[in-house]
Design a protein around this motif. Structure first.
Motif, PDB file in Angstrom:
ATOM      1  N   ASP A 198       4.071 -22.081 -44.019  1.00  8.50           N
ATOM      2  CA  ASP A 198       3.632 -21.435 -42.764  1.00  8.50           C
ATOM      3  C   ASP A 198       3.654 -22.480 -41.651  1.00  8.50           C
ATOM      4  O   ASP A 198       2.617 -22.896 -41.133  1.00  8.50           O
ATOM      5  N   ALA A 199       4.859 -22.879 -41.289  1.00  7.99           N
ATOM      6  CA  ALA A 199       5.058 -23.973 -40.330  1.00  7.99           C
ATOM      7  C   ALA A 199       4.816 -23.487 -38.912  1.00  7.99           C
ATOM      8  O   ALA A 199       4.801 -22.281 -38.637  1.00  7.99           O
ATOM      9  N   SER A 200       4.647 -24.460 -37.990  1.00  9.34           N
ATOM     10  CA  SER A 200       4.492 -24.103 -36.578  1.00  9.34           C
ATOM     11  C   SER A 200       5.873 -23.847 -35.974  1.00  9.34           C
ATOM     12  O   SER A 200       6.879 -24.423 -36.418  1.00  9.34           O
ATOM     13  N   ILE A 201       5.878 -23.019 -34.924  1.00  7.02           N
ATOM     14  CA  ILE A 201       7.159 -22.737 -34.275  1.00  7.02           C
ATOM     15  C   ILE A 201       7.697 -24.029 -33.618  1.00  7.02           C
ATOM     16  O   ILE A 201       8.899 -24.284 -33.623  1.00  7.02           O
ATOM     17  N   GLY A 202       6.791 -24.871 -33.102  1.00  9.04           N
ATOM     18  CA  GLY A 202       7.238 -26.146 -32.516  1.00  9.04           C
ATOM     19  C   GLY A 202       7.876 -27.056 -33.559  1.00  9.04           C
ATOM     20  O   GLY A 202       8.910 -27.679 -33.316  1.00  9.04           O
ATOM     21  N   GLY A 203       7.258 -27.141 -34.735  1.00  9.04           N
ATOM     22  CA  GLY A 203       7.812 -27.961 -35.816  1.00  9.04           C
ATOM     23  C   GLY A 203       9.127 -27.384 -36.323  1.00  9.04           C
ATOM     24  O   GLY A 203      10.086 -28.112 -36.581  1.00  9.04           O
ATOM     25  N   TYR A 252       8.496 -24.567 -54.909  1.00  9.28           N
ATOM     26  CA  TYR A 252       8.243 -26.016 -54.840  1.00  9.28           C
ATOM     27  C   TYR A 252       7.004 -26.368 -55.670  1.00  9.28           C
ATOM     28  O   TYR A 252       7.021 -27.317 -56.461  1.00  9.28           O
ATOM     29  N   TYR A 253       5.947 -25.572 -55.511  1.00 12.65           N
ATOM     30  CA  TYR A 253       4.707 -25.873 -56.235  1.00 12.65           C
ATOM     31  C   TYR A 253       4.871 -25.545 -57.725  1.00 12.65           C
ATOM     32  O   TYR A 253       4.307 -26.237 -58.579  1.00 12.65           O
ATOM     33  N   ALA A 254       5.690 -24.524 -58.018  1.00 11.13           N
ATOM     34  CA  ALA A 254       5.989 -24.217 -59.426  1.00 11.13           C
ATOM     35  C   ALA A 254       6.726 -25.389 -60.052  1.00 11.13           C
ATOM     36  O   ALA A 254       6.457 -25.784 -61.197  1.00 11.13           O
ATOM     37  N   GLY A 277      20.803 -29.503 -44.617  1.00  9.49           N
ATOM     38  CA  GLY A 277      21.060 -28.207 -43.986  1.00  9.49           C
ATOM     39  C   GLY A 277      19.895 -27.746 -43.146  1.00  9.49           C
ATOM     40  O   GLY A 277      20.064 -26.994 -42.188  1.00  9.49           O
ATOM     41  N   GLU A 278      18.667 -28.201 -43.516  1.00 11.65           N
ATOM     42  CA  GLU A 278      17.508 -27.658 -42.807  1.00 11.65           C
ATOM     43  C   GLU A 278      16.272 -28.549 -42.823  1.00 11.65           C
ATOM     44  O   GLU A 278      15.392 -28.364 -41.998  1.00 11.65           O
ATOM     45  N   HIS A 279      16.156 -29.499 -43.718  1.00  8.25           N
ATOM     46  CA  HIS A 279      14.912 -30.286 -43.767  1.00  8.25           C
ATOM     47  C   HIS A 279      14.835 -31.315 -42.660  1.00  8.25           C
ATOM     48  O   HIS A 279      13.756 -31.760 -42.301  1.00  8.25           O
TER      49      HIS A 279
HETATM   50  C1  LIG Z   1       7.113 -25.649 -49.963  1.00  8.86           C
HETATM   51  C2  LIG Z   1       7.997 -25.941 -48.794  1.00  8.86           C
HETATM   52  C3  LIG Z   1       9.155 -25.205 -48.613  1.00  8.86           C
HETATM   53  C4  LIG Z   1       9.985 -25.457 -47.530  1.00  8.86           C
HETATM   54  N1  LIG Z   1      11.107 -24.711 -47.375  1.00  8.86           N
HETATM   55  C5  LIG Z   1      11.866 -24.873 -46.277  1.00  8.86           C
HETATM   56  C6  LIG Z   1      12.972 -24.031 -46.030  1.00  8.86           C
HETATM   57  O1  LIG Z   1      13.291 -23.154 -46.831  1.00  8.86           O
HETATM   58  N2  LIG Z   1      13.666 -24.205 -44.897  1.00  8.86           N
HETATM   59  C7  LIG Z   1      13.342 -25.161 -43.970  1.00  8.86           C
HETATM   60  O2  LIG Z   1      13.997 -25.250 -42.940  1.00  8.86           O
HETATM   61  N3  LIG Z   1      12.307 -26.001 -44.184  1.00  8.86           N
HETATM   62  C8  LIG Z   1      11.562 -25.869 -45.300  1.00  8.86           C
HETATM   63  N4  LIG Z   1      10.489 -26.686 -45.507  1.00  8.86           N
HETATM   64  C9  LIG Z   1      10.230 -27.790 -44.555  1.00  8.86           C
HETATM   65  C10 LIG Z   1       9.257 -27.469 -43.400  1.00  8.86           C
HETATM   66  O3  LIG Z   1       8.497 -26.323 -43.603  1.00  8.86           O
HETATM   67  C11 LIG Z   1       9.983 -27.463 -42.089  1.00  8.86           C
HETATM   68  O4  LIG Z   1      10.524 -28.734 -41.825  1.00  8.86           O
HETATM   69  C12 LIG Z   1       9.124 -27.042 -40.873  1.00  8.86           C
HETATM   70  O5  LIG Z   1      10.048 -26.609 -39.935  1.00  8.86           O
HETATM   71  C13 LIG Z   1       8.232 -28.117 -40.266  1.00  8.86           C
HETATM   72  O6  LIG Z   1       7.292 -27.507 -39.382  1.00  8.86           O
HETATM   73  P1  LIG Z   1       5.843 -28.166 -39.154  1.00  8.86           P
HETATM   74  O7  LIG Z   1       5.126 -27.348 -38.154  1.00  8.86           O
HETATM   75  O8  LIG Z   1       5.152 -28.357 -40.446  1.00  8.86           O
HETATM   76  O9  LIG Z   1       6.296 -29.546 -38.525  1.00  8.86           O
HETATM   77  P2  LIG Z   1       5.761 -31.007 -38.856  1.00  8.86           P
HETATM   78  O10 LIG Z   1       5.992 -31.325 -40.286  1.00  8.86           O
HETATM   79  O11 LIG Z   1       4.400 -31.155 -38.332  1.00  8.86           O
HETATM   80  O12 LIG Z   1       6.770 -31.856 -37.953  1.00  8.86           O
HETATM   81  C14 LIG Z   1       8.134 -31.919 -38.260  1.00  8.86           C
HETATM   82  C15 LIG Z   1       8.862 -32.827 -37.264  1.00  8.86           C
HETATM   83  O13 LIG Z   1       8.893 -32.194 -35.994  1.00  8.86           O
HETATM   84  C16 LIG Z   1       8.164 -32.957 -35.041  1.00  8.86           C
HETATM   85  N5  LIG Z   1       7.388 -31.986 -34.257  1.00  8.86           N
HETATM   86  C17 LIG Z   1       6.443 -31.121 -34.688  1.00  8.86           C
HETATM   87  N6  LIG Z   1       6.009 -30.369 -33.675  1.00  8.86           N
HETATM   88  C18 LIG Z   1       6.695 -30.754 -32.574  1.00  8.86           C
HETATM   89  C19 LIG Z   1       6.695 -30.361 -31.210  1.00  8.86           C
HETATM   90  N7  LIG Z   1       5.902 -29.393 -30.765  1.00  8.86           N
HETATM   91  N8  LIG Z   1       7.518 -31.001 -30.333  1.00  8.86           N
HETATM   92  C20 LIG Z   1       8.357 -31.982 -30.761  1.00  8.86           C
HETATM   93  N9  LIG Z   1       8.394 -32.391 -32.040  1.00  8.86           N
HETATM   94  C21 LIG Z   1       7.583 -31.785 -32.933  1.00  8.86           C
HETATM   95  C22 LIG Z   1       7.316 -33.925 -35.836  1.00  8.86           C
HETATM   96  O14 LIG Z   1       7.072 -35.127 -35.127  1.00  8.86           O
HETATM   97  C23 LIG Z   1       8.194 -34.157 -37.049  1.00  8.86           C
HETATM   98  O15 LIG Z   1       9.184 -35.105 -36.758  1.00  8.86           O
HETATM   99  C24 LIG Z   1       9.645 -26.467 -46.598  1.00  8.86           C
HETATM  100  C25 LIG Z   1       8.473 -27.211 -46.784  1.00  8.86           C
HETATM  101  C26 LIG Z   1       7.654 -26.957 -47.868  1.00  8.86           C
HETATM  102  C27 LIG Z   1       6.419 -27.774 -48.026  1.00  8.86           C
END
Ligand SMILES: Cc1cc2nc3c(=O)[nH]c(=O)nc-3n(C[C@H](O)[C@H](O)[C@H](O)COP(=O)(O)OP(=O)(O)OC[C@H]3O[C@@H](n4cnc5c(N)ncnc54)[C@H](O)[C@@H]3O)c2cc1C
Length: 466
Positions: A145-150, A332-334, A422-424
């Motif tokens: 449940d990531a943030s839209i900014g992240g 991932y947790y599994a 591709g996406e991380h």
């Molecule tokens: C179980 C699991 C499954 C996942 N599956 C996927 C998947 O299927 N696809 C995928 O794409 N990702 C996946 N991810 C990775 C992750 O969820 C993504 O990278 C997500 O987009 C990060 O969002 P966040 O809000 O947690 O950002 P953060 O982890 O807080 O930050 C990520 C990066 O962005 C920067 N950042 C954050 N907010 C801002 C902002 N407002 N302005 C500028 N920079 C900013 C941070 O400095 C950092 O460099 C997964 C992660 C987990 C734990």
């Protein structure tokens, strides 16, 4: 440096901390637990805490914090929810973490234009809860449940990207605070524009190294009239991947097509208590009208049968569908539960779809020769797959083996015309692959970075070596 040593480090600049405290009051924290929480993501990368965490509430506050940090030559690290996987939020050189979670307002929804503007701290689940009554949804779904900014900053995608695209295709415009404190708006609400350089796409995927994103305008989609999900096991992983390639090449507009190898299926079956075979398996979802969904499903199941797909097991009811996709999201947790106490080194590559089977089969052959366990999952409709090496980071031989396997997989993907992620995203875990992937393009990226952030205060040590 150990986590304890970093935590014991005094704040970089007492005058800066005093200035930020007068600006934010209680919303500036230097507490060890808060700093530690903000110094790590969900990956195996070690904790690297910032000196202070600023809990901001507006674009103007972000600009004030960044301006103060610029005056004191202090790093700024934006933080969304900390779910990224390549060390992106680690404060490698100390500095001030800007926690965006307090910027969680949905500023505007326009159902007639199918768009929305949100503050950067809004999470994708909250956005979709807010949209529910409008009949619209935001499809990008990275599991967490990531943030839209992240998500914008990592150019995230996930299970729905094969149908709806990634953050790259779905961000229309941004508000960004630059390294000198200026506030700019990029893009807009028009569906297309030929007006000047595309700054929106410059910041999408910049991982906080070029500025702090405070507001995002996104595309929305109508919730499909009909949704249908199924799983189908295959005798071999190659059969499953060949099915995917044929489905995509046939132009069937699948909404989701996900691969789990037999190791990951054993983990998911045990963790989520599912009654599925422990075989390489595809998870499908189809969106559209009832007739359209039926037609897509029939075409896909006929292709699966050609490659030995055992049967389509349908999840008809919404609660069964939710259970199925929750199990996929918990993969991932599994995987971690397969080796209790381990950390997950999650990595992903993406290749042109025609090379996907070859890339996966060769990668699995490498794993078969290794002592490490690494379940495989993939958003395979995009040519994207992930491994999670189950490691004990305290064991140098395991770290060395994971490093070796990862290097081989990335180089294989690059040789096939693919990408190291591709996406991380790149964070600091994949920086060293960029020159191989982009060649001289990296020096252009460096020029952009140096011109927008000449003091290198924006998330230093990530993406581009300066
Ligand atoms: C179980 C699991 C499954 C996942 N599956 C996927 C998947 O299927 N696809 C995928 O794409 N990702 C996946 N991810 C990775 C992750 O969820 C993504 O990278 C997500 O987009 C990060 O969002 P966040 O809000 O947690 O950002 P953060 O982890 O807080 O930050 C990520 C990066 O962005 C920067 N950042 C954050 N907010 C801002 C902002 N407002 N302005 C500028 N920079 C900013 C941070 O400095 C950092 O460099 C997964 C992660 C987990 C734990």
């Amino acid at each position: 440096m150990t986590a304890e040593a970093v935590l014991a480090r005094p704040p970089a600049d007492a005058a800066l901390i005093a200035e930020l405290r007068s600006l934010l009051g209680e919303r500036l924290s230097t507490a060890a637990a808060v700093r530690e929480h903000h110094g790590k993501d969900e990956s195996y990368h070690p904790v690297d805490p910032p000196d202070a965490v600023a809990f901001v509430q507006s674009t103007e506050e972000v600009a004030a914090v960044v301006s103060a940090c610029a005056r004191h030559d202090t790093p700024v690290i934006p933080f969304g929810t900390g779910t990224s996987l390549e060390g992106g939020v680690a404060a490698l050189r100390g500095g001030v973490c800007i926690d965006m979670s307090g910027m969680n307002a949905i500023l505007r929804v326009s159902p007639e234009d199918l768009d929305v503007t949100v503050q950067a701290g809004v999470t994708r689940k909250r956005l979709n809860e807010h949209l529910r009554d409008t009949g619209l949804f935001f499809p990008i779904d990275p599991g967490a449940d990531a943030s839209i900014g992240g998500m914008t900053s990592t150019r995230a995608s996930g299970t729905n990207a094969v149908r709806y695209g990634t953050m790259r295709e779905n961000v229309l415009g941004l508000t960004v605070v630059l390294a000198d404190g200026r506030i700019i708006k990029t893009g807009g609400r028009a569906r297309k524009s030929a007006a000047g350089y595309d700054l929106t796409r410059l910041f999408v995927g910049a991982e906080g190294t070029l500025g702090v994103i405070t507001e995002i305008t996104l595309r929305l989609y109508g919730i499909p009239e009909a949704i249908s999900s199924a799983v189908c096991p295959f005798p071999t992983i190659k059969d499953a991947v060949d099915t995917v390639i044929t489905v995509i090449q046939s132009g069937i507009p699948v909404a989701r097509i996900e691969l789990l190898d037999e190791v990951q299926m054993s983990a998911v079956v045990a963790y989520s208590k599912l009654d599925y075979a422990v075989m390489p398996t595809l998870f499908f979802e189809f969106h559209g009208t009832p007739a359209g969904v039926k037609e897509q499903a029939e075409m896909a199941s006929a292709i699966a049968a050609e490659y030995g797909g055992v049967s389509f097991q349908w999840a008809e009811k919404p609660e069964d569908r939710s259970r199925l996709w929750q199990a996929r999201h918990d993969a991932y947790y599994a995987a971690l539960a397969l080796r209790p106490g381990s950390r997950g080194w999650a990595t992903d590559v993406c290749v042109p779809i025609s090379r996907l089977a070859e890339c996966i089969v060769e990668t699995k052959a490498d794993l078969a020769q290794s002592s490490l366990m690494a379940p495989l999952v993939g958003h395979v409709g995009d040519g994207n797959f992930h491994l999670v090496y189950l490691i004990d980071p305290a064991k140098p031989d395991e770290m060395a083996e994971a490093t070796r396997l990862n290097e081989r997989m990335v180089m294989r993907a690059l040789a096939m015309g693919g990408t190291c992620t591709g996406e991380h995203g790149v964070g600091y875990g994949k920086m060293h692959f960029l020159p191989t992937e982009h060649g001289e393009g990296v020096s252009v990226m460096r020029t952009i970075k140096q011109s927008l952030d000449p003091r290198n205060i924006m998330n230093p040590g990530k993406v581009i070596a300066v």
